[in-house]
Design a protein around this motif. Structure first.
Motif, PDB file in Angstrom:
ATOM      1  N   GLU A   1       0.833  -1.202   0.000  1.00 38.07           N
ATOM      2  CA  GLU A   1       0.000   0.000   0.000  1.00 38.07           C
ATOM      3  C   GLU A   1       0.867   1.250   0.000  1.00 38.07           C
ATOM      4  O   GLU A   1       1.874   1.319   0.702  1.00 38.07           O
ATOM      5  N   ILE A   2       0.458   2.194  -0.806  1.00 35.05           N
ATOM      6  CA  ILE A   2       1.112   3.505  -0.874  1.00 35.05           C
ATOM      7  C   ILE A   2       0.032   4.534  -0.578  1.00 35.05           C
ATOM      8  O   ILE A   2      -0.981   4.582  -1.279  1.00 35.05           O
ATOM      9  N   ARG A   3       0.226   5.344   0.476  1.00 33.12           N
ATOM     10  CA  ARG A   3      -0.814   6.270   0.918  1.00 33.12           C
ATOM     11  C   ARG A   3      -0.428   7.746   0.849  1.00 33.12           C
ATOM     12  O   ARG A   3      -1.275   8.573   0.576  1.00 33.12           O
ATOM     13  N   ARG A   4       0.797   8.071   1.142  1.00 32.07           N
ATOM     14  CA  ARG A   4       1.166   9.495   1.199  1.00 32.07           C
ATOM     15  C   ARG A   4       1.074  10.140  -0.175  1.00 32.07           C
ATOM     16  O   ARG A   4       1.473   9.553  -1.181  1.00 32.07           O
ATOM     17  N   SER A   5       0.564  11.365  -0.215  1.00 34.34           N
ATOM     18  CA  SER A   5       0.288  12.063  -1.479  1.00 34.34           C
ATOM     19  C   SER A   5       1.482  12.097  -2.421  1.00 34.34           C
ATOM     20  O   SER A   5       1.360  11.788  -3.609  1.00 34.34           O
ATOM     21  N   ARG A   6       2.631  12.486  -1.906  1.00 33.81           N
ATOM     22  CA  ARG A   6       3.831  12.590  -2.765  1.00 33.81           C
ATOM     23  C   ARG A   6       4.190  11.233  -3.353  1.00 33.81           C
ATOM     24  O   ARG A   6       4.487  11.096  -4.538  1.00 33.81           O
ATOM     25  N   ALA A   7       4.142  10.205  -2.527  1.00 36.69           N
ATOM     26  CA  ALA A   7       4.478   8.849  -2.977  1.00 36.69           C
ATOM     27  C   ALA A   7       3.453   8.343  -4.000  1.00 36.69           C
ATOM     28  O   ALA A   7       3.821   7.696  -4.975  1.00 36.69           O
ATOM     29  N   VAL A   8       2.193   8.665  -3.791  1.00 33.67           N
ATOM     30  CA  VAL A   8       1.154   8.259  -4.735  1.00 33.67           C
ATOM     31  C   VAL A   8       1.381   8.941  -6.080  1.00 33.67           C
ATOM     32  O   VAL A   8       1.275   8.306  -7.137  1.00 33.67           O
ATOM     33  N   ARG A   9       1.727  10.222  -6.060  1.00 32.74           N
ATOM     34  CA  ARG A   9       2.029  10.940  -7.317  1.00 32.74           C
ATOM     35  C   ARG A   9       3.217  10.304  -8.032  1.00 32.74           C
ATOM     36  O   ARG A   9       3.197  10.119  -9.255  1.00 32.74           O
ATOM     37  N   GLN A  10       4.259   9.956  -7.278  1.00 30.87           N
ATOM     38  CA  GLN A  10       5.429   9.297  -7.864  1.00 30.87           C
ATOM     39  C   GLN A  10       5.019   7.962  -8.492  1.00 30.87           C
ATOM     40  O   GLN A  10       5.454   7.628  -9.592  1.00 30.87           O
ATOM     41  N   PHE A  11       4.185   7.215  -7.776  1.00 33.09           N
ATOM     42  CA  PHE A  11       3.708   5.940  -8.296  1.00 33.09           C
ATOM     43  C   PHE A  11       2.949   6.141  -9.608  1.00 33.09           C
ATOM     44  O   PHE A  11       3.181   5.427 -10.588  1.00 33.09           O
ATOM     45  N   LEU A  12       2.012   7.099  -9.630  1.00 33.92           N
ATOM     46  CA  LEU A  12       1.185   7.323 -10.822  1.00 33.92           C
ATOM     47  C   LEU A  12       2.040   7.665 -12.041  1.00 33.92           C
ATOM     48  O   LEU A  12       1.797   7.157 -13.139  1.00 33.92           O
ATOM     49  N   ASP A  13       3.045   8.506 -11.854  1.00 30.71           N
ATOM     50  CA  ASP A  13       3.939   8.853 -12.969  1.00 30.71           C
ATOM     51  C   ASP A  13       4.693   7.621 -13.461  1.00 30.71           C
ATOM     52  O   ASP A  13       4.810   7.376 -14.665  1.00 30.71           O
ATOM     53  N   HIS A  14       5.202   6.846 -12.513  1.00 31.73           N
ATOM     54  CA  HIS A  14       5.953   5.628 -12.842  1.00 31.73           C
ATOM     55  C   HIS A  14       5.048   4.604 -13.533  1.00 31.73           C
ATOM     56  O   HIS A  14       5.413   4.018 -14.551  1.00 31.73           O
ATOM     57  N   PHE A  15       3.872   4.405 -12.971  1.00 33.28           N
ATOM     58  CA  PHE A  15       2.903   3.444 -13.496  1.00 33.28           C
ATOM     59  C   PHE A  15       2.549   3.765 -14.947  1.00 33.28           C
ATOM     60  O   PHE A  15       2.559   2.887 -15.809  1.00 33.28           O
ATOM     61  N   LYS A  16       2.259   5.024 -15.208  1.00 31.29           N
ATOM     62  CA  LYS A  16       1.890   5.430 -16.562  1.00 31.29           C
ATOM     63  C   LYS A  16       3.036   5.157 -17.543  1.00 31.29           C
ATOM     64  O   LYS A  16       2.812   4.744 -18.669  1.00 31.29           O
TER      65      LYS A  16
END
Length: 151
Positions: free
Chosen positions: A62-77
């Motif tokens: 699980e990734i919850r913190r906003s900054r980490a979630v944004r990093q994940f979304l960029d990486h995922f895309k």
């Protein structure tokens, strides 16, 4: 628009008794950006039994913190190839539920081999992205995800 925001991300898969746990964990790590802080990634591995009594491990990240979630979304895309994006875009109404969660499955074996492929298969790494949208309706989330994927 082009960007989506999310409350949290969950990554889930199963480790069968016949699988190498380290390899499965390595496959999951494909989805976690290298520059994300380790404290922002919560790993949980539970042991259970399958239908025939065989041991199975359930891995939840699980990734919850906003900054980490944004990093994940960029990486995922960035992991999505054209075929994967097209596949998701064609099935977007099926991939978003009424609570605003976007579901994507990747072939676990191919991901381990360094080729993450979007595929609705049983042996998968499942990604669940709880999208932020206002108003929180399925249609709003579908529109936001569509714009993000089409960018």
């Amino acid at each position: 628009m082009g960007k989506i925001r999310a409350h949290h991300v969950r990554i889930t898969t199963f480790i069968q008794a016949t699988e190498d746990e380290d390899k499965v964990l390595e496959a999951i790590s494909t989805f976690i950006p290298e520059d994300i802080d380790d404290d922002d990634v919560l790993w949980d591995i539970n042991e259970t039994r399958g239908f025939f009594g065989n041991p199975i491990k359930v891995v939840n990240v699980e990734i919850r913190r906003s900054r980490a979630v944004r990093q994940f979304l960029d990486h995922f895309k960035g992991l999505l190839d054209r075929e994967g994006r097209d596949y998701l875009l064609e099935r977007l109404n099926e991939k978003v539920d009424e609570e605003g969660t976007f579901y994507v499955r990747f072939n676990k074996q191919k991901t381990y081999l360094g080729e993450p492929v979007v595929e609705d298969c049983d042996d998968a790494v499942q990604i669940r992205i709880k999208v932020k949208a206002f108003p929180m309706r399925k249609e709003t989330v579908v529109k936001a995800v569509r714009e993000w994927l089409e960018e």
